[in-house]
Scaffold this motif. Structure first.
Motif, mmCIF file in Angstrom:
data_model
loop_
_atom_site.group_PDB
_atom_site.id
_atom_site.type_symbol
_atom_site.label_atom_id
_atom_site.label_comp_id
_atom_site.label_asym_id
_atom_site.label_seq_id
_atom_site.Cartn_x
_atom_site.Cartn_y
_atom_site.Cartn_z
ATOM 1 N N ASP A 57 0.824 -1.206 0.000
ATOM 2 C CA ASP A 57 0.000 0.000 0.000
ATOM 3 C C ASP A 57 0.857 1.254 0.000
ATOM 4 O O ASP A 57 0.525 2.235 -0.655
ATOM 5 N N TRP A 58 1.968 1.216 0.735
ATOM 6 C CA TRP A 58 2.845 2.394 0.734
ATOM 7 C C TRP A 58 3.380 2.663 -0.641
ATOM 8 O O TRP A 58 3.504 3.800 -1.071
ATOM 9 N N LYS B 138 1.813 2.030 -3.305
ATOM 10 C CA LYS B 138 0.735 2.621 -4.098
ATOM 11 C C LYS B 138 0.616 4.116 -3.814
ATOM 12 O O LYS B 138 0.430 4.913 -4.734
ATOM 13 N N TYR B 139 0.739 4.489 -2.536
ATOM 14 C CA TYR B 139 0.692 5.925 -2.210
ATOM 15 C C TYR B 139 1.824 6.657 -2.925
ATOM 16 O O TYR B 139 1.639 7.762 -3.442
ATOM 17 N N ALA B 140 2.996 6.021 -2.963
ATOM 18 C CA ALA B 140 4.150 6.653 -3.614
ATOM 19 C C ALA B 140 3.938 6.737 -5.116
ATOM 20 O O ALA B 140 4.218 7.764 -5.740
ATOM 21 N N LEU B 141 3.381 5.651 -5.696
ATOM 22 C CA LEU B 141 3.146 5.630 -7.144
ATOM 23 C C LEU B 141 2.144 6.720 -7.540
ATOM 24 O O LEU B 141 2.357 7.460 -8.511
#
Lengths: 218, 417
Positions: A4-5, A7-10
């Motif tokens: 998930d992290w 994904k937040y970064a992406l």
């Protein structure tokens, strides 16, 4: 949660990429604007230089070239673009300030050339107009002068100068005609006037405007 | 002033786009599962559990029959589906309409004194004899295959509640056409929020719960006229999973006029803000998952963004009016004779905010298209509907948001209807 992290970064990376693209496109277009003003400036300075050279050669320039409403229109178009850049918040931009200074000098050159051509018939009335950025009456006066410029392109030539612009030739011109506050101020046929003047007021000052019927606007 | 404003506008757009992109990535990750769910057939009835559907009725004489009939037509084993119609002390002929169902094998009618929707739900939950219990508001009706699709999500033992995909039941007025699109976007967002385990509302129409939920975390309680939101937040704060069955279509009646829509939305938005205030311990805490760390703060930020954009817009209108009046003084009617070179590219508005805003709008269009394929409603969206949404929504949404913020600030209760 590890995934998930990522994904937040992406999402952050993609959003940032879109924003950088948006800002780049916008500044690209802004640069094209500056380029367009520069090329207008080149074309105007070429016209003036050509008239000037002719004048020096023959001690008399072709009156048609001098008073060509084409040059007046080009100067007007350039002024429209410069004031658009100012209204779009680029008034402090060094590029724009330099272009404005250049524009003022071109105006003064054109003014000198036209005033020296005293053998021509029907010379246009010359108006020197002084304004500054934070002056509400100047905005109004600007509208009136734009109207006059658009409707009587052959009878009048208006040169507008930013009083606060750091160009010594403007200061000299202002001293020459004893321009004083409050602005707006303008010089018509050698006489200085202060304060807002409506279209009707201008028609009294410049009788040519009142007698000639309204020209077609392009 | 101008540069502060530009930076604020770009920041607001950045967060909006970030939220959209995050949702879009989640969709791309889960797109196979999401689309497969729509295609799954619903013909196997074996092993379906018993479920009780509560129909709260308060002055619903006109819409009640349609709701009950739609429940009776639902594709579900007759002996497994119990309907509990509860008359909450209606003052119209609701009791009379209910009378004809007394003695029906599937329907139980209860008349009680008026006490508000949450008392109806709590009574229904207490009376339910099945492991699953849900609710269908009397202004809504379900597509026949909706219940099977909802119940299928409970095959996952961790799922504690399932929400359907809501659609507007009729779209006659412009206001309703606008909501048509809004609900499709809602379907998309809810299905993604379901995948993120971050749903913050279990809507009144046809959300189904395991009965054990209420035994664990308690029954409904009065919560700013948005009890369905409070229940979802309470579940999330206890780590109980809420899933979305975007393939289960439920139609709900939508306000026809700006005034009724305004009232409904003031209730929703005030309720949202008040409930989030009650559950503020979840904000910015990833301990509660995406909902606490990201989704709720994002939703709050979007409320603030609308307020900011609107005040800026109003300020612009004020400035332009002032300038027009001022300039009119100089030229009077001659102002119309000025020729403006507006069709020259040079004078087009090309700020970074314009392009970023276009990106935000483009992704929103993607949401509409994906939402429409994720749940098949009877209505096909038209370009006109989308245009209605784009123009009308941004024009009127600020009104209820401002009113709601004022209500919350002044701690005023918003009316139900």
């Amino acid at each position: 949660m590890q995934k998930d992290w990522k994904k937040y970064a992406l999402a952050l990376a993609i959003t940032a990429a879109i924003f950088i693209t948006a800002i780049s496109i916008s500044s690209l277009i802004d640069n094209k604007r500056v380029d367009e003003i520069r090329s207008m400036q080149d074309s105007i300075s070429l016209s003036i230089l050509s008239s000037e050279t002719q004048f020096n050669l023959l001690k008399q320039a072709s009156c048609d070239d001098l008073f060509s409403s084409e040059l007046g229109k080009e100067l007007g178009d350039m002024s429209d673009r410069l004031s658009y850049m100012e209204s779009a918040g680029r008034g402090e931009d060094p590029d724009i300030i330099i272009l404005k200074q250049y524009y003022s000098l071109l105006e003064i050159k054109d003014y000198i050339l036209i005033s020296s051509a005293n053998k021509c018939k029907h010379p246009p009335t010359i108006v020197l107009y002084f304004y500054r950025a934070d002056c509400p009456d100047c905005d109004k006066q600007g509208d009136v002068l734009t109207y006059i410029r658009q409707h009587y392109p052959d009878n009048i030539r208006i040169y507008s100068f930013d009083y606060d612009l750091n160009v010594s030739a403007i200061k000299t011109l202002a001293t020459l005609y004893k321009i004083k506050e409050p602005l707006p101020a303008f010089v018509v046929s050698g006489k200085t006037y202060n304060g807002f003047h409506s279209v009707e007021d201008m028609q009294t000052l410049v009788p040519q405007l009142a007698t000639t019927s309204v020209e077609k606007v392009k | 002033m101008d540069s502060v404003r530009d930076i604020a506008t770009l920041t607001a757009l950045f967060f909006s786009l970030y939220f959209e992109i995050f949702m879009l990535i989640t969709y791309l990750e889960r797109r196979k599962i999401l689309h497969e769910r729509v295609r799954l057939p619903t013909d196997t009835h074996a092993g379906l559990p018993g479920v009780t559907i509560i129909v709260p009725c308060y002055n619903e004489e006109n819409t009640l029959t349609k709701t009950v009939e739609s429940l009776l037509n639902v594709d579900y084993p007759k002996d497994k589906l119990h309907i509990l119609a509860i008359n909450d002390g209606s003052t119209d002929d609701t009791a009379l309409v209910l009378k004809k169902y007394i003695g029906h094998p599937q329907i139980k009618v209860i008349n009680k004194e008026n006490g508000g929707k949450h008392t109806v739900l709590n009574l229904g939950i207490a009376r339910a004899t099945t492991d699953f219990v849900g609710c269908l508001d009397a202004d809504s009706y379900a597509k026949p295959d909706a219940l099977i699709r909802l119940m299928r999500r409970f095959e996952n033992p961790l799922v504690m509640a399932v929400v359907p995909s809501l659609h507007v039941s009729s779209a006659e007025t412009l206001i309703q056409k606008m909501q048509l699109v809004e609900y499709v976007i809602g379907t998309f967002l809810r299905s993604i929020l379901g995948e993120l385990n971050a749903l913050y509302v279990t809507p009144g129409p046809f959300s189904i719960f395991r009965k054990s939920v209420f035994e664990t975390i308690g029954y409904y309680k009065q919560a700013h006229n948005t009890e369905d939101m409070e229940m979802a937040l309470r579940m999330q704060s206890h780590g109980l999973m809420i899933a979305s069955a975007h393939d289960a279509v439920v139609y709900t009646s939508s306000p026809r006029t700006p005034k009724t829509l305004y009232r409904q939305r003031v209730r929703w938005v005030s309720g949202f803000l008040n409930n989030v205030r009650d559950y503020r311990h979840m904000l910015f805490r990833f301990r509660y998952g995406h909902i606490g760390g990201f989704i709720l703060p994002m939703m709050l930020l979007s409320t603030a963004t609308v307020l900011f954009v609107v005040s800026m817009f109003a300020y612009d209108i004020f400035l332009i009016t002032k300038e027009t009046v001022f300039r009119f003084e100089a030229l009077n009617t001659k102002i119309f004779e000025l020729s403006h070179p507006i069709w020259n590219w040079f004078f087009f508005y090309t700020s970074p905010a314009l392009f970023a805003g276009a990106a935000v709008f483009f992704v929103l269009l993607c949401f509409i298209i994906i939402g429409a394929t994720l749940s098949k409603s009877n209505y096909r969206l038209t370009t006109f509907d989308i245009a209605c949404y784009a123009f009308l929504y941004s024009l009127i949404a600020p009104f209820w948001i401002i009113r709601s913020l004022a209500n919350v600030a002044l701690r005023k209760q918003s009316a139900w209807r």
